[in-house]
Design a protein around this motif. Structure first.
Motif, PDB file in Angstrom:
ATOM      1  N   GLY A 167       0.795  -1.221   0.000  1.00 39.95           N
ATOM      2  CA  GLY A 167       0.000   0.000   0.000  1.00 39.95           C
ATOM      3  C   GLY A 167       0.825   1.266   0.000  1.00 39.95           C
ATOM      4  N   SER A 168       2.120   1.138   0.333  1.00 41.20           N
ATOM      5  CA  SER A 168       2.983   2.311   0.472  1.00 41.20           C
ATOM      6  C   SER A 168       3.957   2.494  -0.683  1.00 41.20           C
ATOM      7  N   VAL A 169       4.240   1.431  -1.390  1.00 43.77           N
ATOM      8  CA  VAL A 169       5.274   1.460  -2.426  1.00 43.77           C
ATOM      9  C   VAL A 169       4.600   1.350  -3.789  1.00 43.77           C
ATOM     10  N   PRO A 170       4.429   2.459  -4.497  1.00 43.76           N
ATOM     11  CA  PRO A 170       3.626   2.456  -5.727  1.00 43.76           C
ATOM     12  C   PRO A 170       4.131   1.497  -6.796  1.00 43.76           C
ATOM     13  N   TRP A 171       5.442   1.273  -6.866  1.00 43.44           N
ATOM     14  CA  TRP A 171       5.998   0.459  -7.950  1.00 43.44           C
ATOM     15  C   TRP A 171       6.013  -1.034  -7.640  1.00 43.44           C
ATOM     16  N   LEU A 172       5.743  -1.423  -6.385  1.00 48.24           N
ATOM     17  CA  LEU A 172       5.999  -2.794  -5.971  1.00 48.24           C
ATOM     18  C   LEU A 172       5.081  -3.794  -6.683  1.00 48.24           C
ATOM     19  N   ARG A 173       3.792  -3.532  -6.660  1.00 56.92           N
ATOM     20  CA  ARG A 173       2.855  -4.468  -7.289  1.00 56.92           C
ATOM     21  C   ARG A 173       3.104  -4.558  -8.787  1.00 56.92           C
ATOM     22  N   GLU A 174       3.340  -3.431  -9.433  1.00 55.22           N
ATOM     23  CA  GLU A 174       3.544  -3.436 -10.874  1.00 55.22           C
ATOM     24  C   GLU A 174       4.848  -4.128 -11.242  1.00 55.22           C
ATOM     25  N   ARG A 175       5.888  -3.935 -10.435  1.00 51.97           N
ATOM     26  CA  ARG A 175       7.165  -4.595 -10.738  1.00 51.97           C
ATOM     27  C   ARG A 175       7.030  -6.108 -10.666  1.00 51.97           C
ATOM     28  N   LEU A 176       6.461  -6.595  -9.553  1.00 53.31           N
ATOM     29  CA  LEU A 176       6.312  -8.036  -9.413  1.00 53.31           C
ATOM     30  C   LEU A 176       5.308  -8.585 -10.429  1.00 53.31           C
ATOM     31  N   GLY A 177       4.185  -7.881 -10.582  1.00 46.37           N
ATOM     32  CA  GLY A 177       3.184  -8.339 -11.535  1.00 46.37           C
ATOM     33  C   GLY A 177       3.680  -8.283 -12.965  1.00 46.37           C
ATOM     34  N   GLY A 178       4.385  -7.200 -13.324  1.00 47.37           N
ATOM     35  CA  GLY A 178       4.899  -7.069 -14.676  1.00 47.37           C
ATOM     36  C   GLY A 178       5.932  -8.133 -14.991  1.00 47.37           C
ATOM     37  N   THR A 179       6.819  -8.404 -14.037  1.00 48.78           N
ATOM     38  CA  THR A 179       7.825  -9.447 -14.242  1.00 48.78           C
ATOM     39  C   THR A 179       7.162 -10.804 -14.378  1.00 48.78           C
ATOM     40  N   LEU A 180       6.190 -11.074 -13.511  1.00 49.83           N
ATOM     41  CA  LEU A 180       5.472 -12.349 -13.573  1.00 49.83           C
ATOM     42  C   LEU A 180       4.752 -12.495 -14.904  1.00 49.83           C
ATOM     43  N   ARG A 181       4.111 -11.424 -15.344  1.00 52.33           N
ATOM     44  CA  ARG A 181       3.389 -11.475 -16.627  1.00 52.33           C
ATOM     45  C   ARG A 181       4.350 -11.760 -17.776  1.00 52.33           C
ATOM     46  N   GLU A 182       5.513 -11.130 -17.739  1.00 51.00           N
ATOM     47  CA  GLU A 182       6.500 -11.334 -18.801  1.00 51.00           C
ATOM     48  C   GLU A 182       7.035 -12.761 -18.800  1.00 51.00           C
ATOM     49  N   LEU A 183       7.294 -13.290 -17.612  1.00 49.02           N
ATOM     50  CA  LEU A 183       7.795 -14.656 -17.525  1.00 49.02           C
ATOM     51  C   LEU A 183       6.741 -15.665 -17.989  1.00 49.02           C
ATOM     52  N   LEU A 184       5.510 -15.457 -17.549  1.00 50.79           N
ATOM     53  CA  LEU A 184       4.450 -16.395 -17.928  1.00 50.79           C
ATOM     54  C   LEU A 184       4.164 -16.341 -19.422  1.00 50.79           C
ATOM     55  N   SER A 185       4.280 -15.157 -20.017  1.00 50.50           N
ATOM     56  CA  SER A 185       4.007 -15.040 -21.448  1.00 50.50           C
ATOM     57  C   SER A 185       5.042 -15.778 -22.280  1.00 50.50           C
ATOM     58  N   ALA A 186       6.221 -16.010 -21.703  1.00 51.89           N
ATOM     59  CA  ALA A 186       7.289 -16.698 -22.428  1.00 51.89           C
ATOM     60  C   ALA A 186       7.263 -18.205 -22.214  1.00 51.89           C
ATOM     61  N   LEU A 187       6.333 -18.673 -21.391  1.00 55.47           N
ATOM     62  CA  LEU A 187       6.282 -20.105 -21.117  1.00 55.47           C
ATOM     63  C   LEU A 187       5.777 -20.878 -22.321  1.00 55.47           C
TER      64      LEU A 187
END
Length: 341
Positions: A167-187
């Protein structure tokens, strides 16, 4: 590949078993509100908005929440898997085995998990939840010979810490989610062709064993995967290590026996949430308890060198978060982020 998620839910509930009804402690929300204030005071991180309302849930509600997130996260990956091309009975058997594996794993976790800050990293429209699993907390208090109120406060502090972080770190969810999305898209998801030729009950059981060893899904990615994995491992190590550091500092003023509770809880922490366990297999992430411990040592080292404000700097921007290597060698991070003379 269609996964029978309803079957997974039935298997999860059956595996979890029945548990006695649990009554929530008095003023539970007030405790969660107090935990927020304690975490903010210890870390200096201030959530931009209200945290989720704390929920006292049973195993079934926890199972439903986690399967919903797993379906959102893994469903698109599994949907890309090619059809077996075989008879309908074979395809149904494949779907059932996957559902059984997922459901069995979630059900086993449902017997042990005490609390969870549940966050869908890939869908920001889904509101996070703050759940405490009442029957498991009741049983754990007995097994650990711990005061129930103290244990509930401890677990609440831990989950609220994660809620404050995200709730305090604006980039945290997007960083983890974006990385996860990128990794999953390459599976490249593919059933094991040898296993798909088996229809006997014994063979299906053996095939389920191959699923547990990663035989169903395979990740085929280029060398860039290492950079992505390094990023997510460093960030997750910071999240968990910072939570450990925060628990000791925020809990010291409100819990009678922080060291005793930590020792008791450490004996229960060999398990990881089911979605993270599956992602470990899919993506080859090696995020073990050792790295969580490294995250705690990293936080201690940064605070010793620069104080609490220095630790807060690790959250200031995504490029300031430690890498996996820096998490294990805090001096390297301190050197890289040293203020200009």
């Amino acid at each position: 590949m269609d996964v029978d998620w309803k079957l997974a839910a039935r298997i999860a509930r059956s595996t979890a078993g029945q548990a006695p009804a649990s009554v929530a402690p008095a003023i539970l929300q007030e405790r969660a509100d107090a935990a927020r204030d304690q975490v903010v005071a210890a870390t200096g991180l201030v959530p931009a908005g209200a945290l989720p309302t704390v929920e006292w849930v049973d195993r079934g509600a926890w199972i439903d929440a986690n399967l919903r997130t797993m379906r959102s996260t893994l469903g698109p990956v599994l949907d890309r898997a090619p059809s077996t091309g075989g008879p309908a009975a074979l395809q149904a058997a494949v779907s059932a085995v996957v559902a059984a594996e997922v459901g069995g794993m979630v059900g086993m976790f449902a017997r042990r998990v005490l609390g969870q800050y549940e966050l869908d990293l890939l869908d920001a429209s889904v509101a996070p939840r703050l759940m405490l699993v009442g029957p498991n907390l009741d049983r754990a208090a007995t097994e650990l010979k711990a005061d129930r109120d103290e244990l509930v406060t401890w677990v609440t502090l831990h989950e609220v810490t994660h809620a404050v972080q995200f709730g305090s770190v604006p980039w945290l969810r997007e960083r983890l989610g974006g990385t996860l999305r990128e990794l999953l898209s390459a599976l490249d998801v593919r059933p094991d062709p040898r296993a798909l030729l088996r229809l006997g009950v014994d063979d299906l059981k053996a095939w389920a064993g191959s699923v547990r060893e990663g035989g169903l899904l395979g990740a085929v990615m280029g060398s860039e995967r290492r950079l992505l994995l390094d990023r997510v491992q460093g960030t997750m190590g910071l999240v968990e290590g910072h939570a450990e550091w925060t628990m000791d500092h925020a809990g010291a003023g409100v819990l009678d026996d922080v060291e005793g509770l930590r020792a008791a809880m450490d004996r229960r922490r060999e398990d990881r949430p089911p979605l993270l366990r599956i992602l470990d297999r899919l993506l080859g992430i090696d995020l073990k308890m050792r790295q969580y411990a490294e995250g705690r040592v990293f936080c201690d080292a940064v605070v010793e060198a620069r104080g609490t404000d220095g630790l807060r700097d690790a959250w200031a921007a995504p490029e300031l978060a430690p890498s996996k290597a820096e998490l294990a060698a805090p001096a390297e991070w301190l050197r890289r982020t040293a203020p200009a003379a």
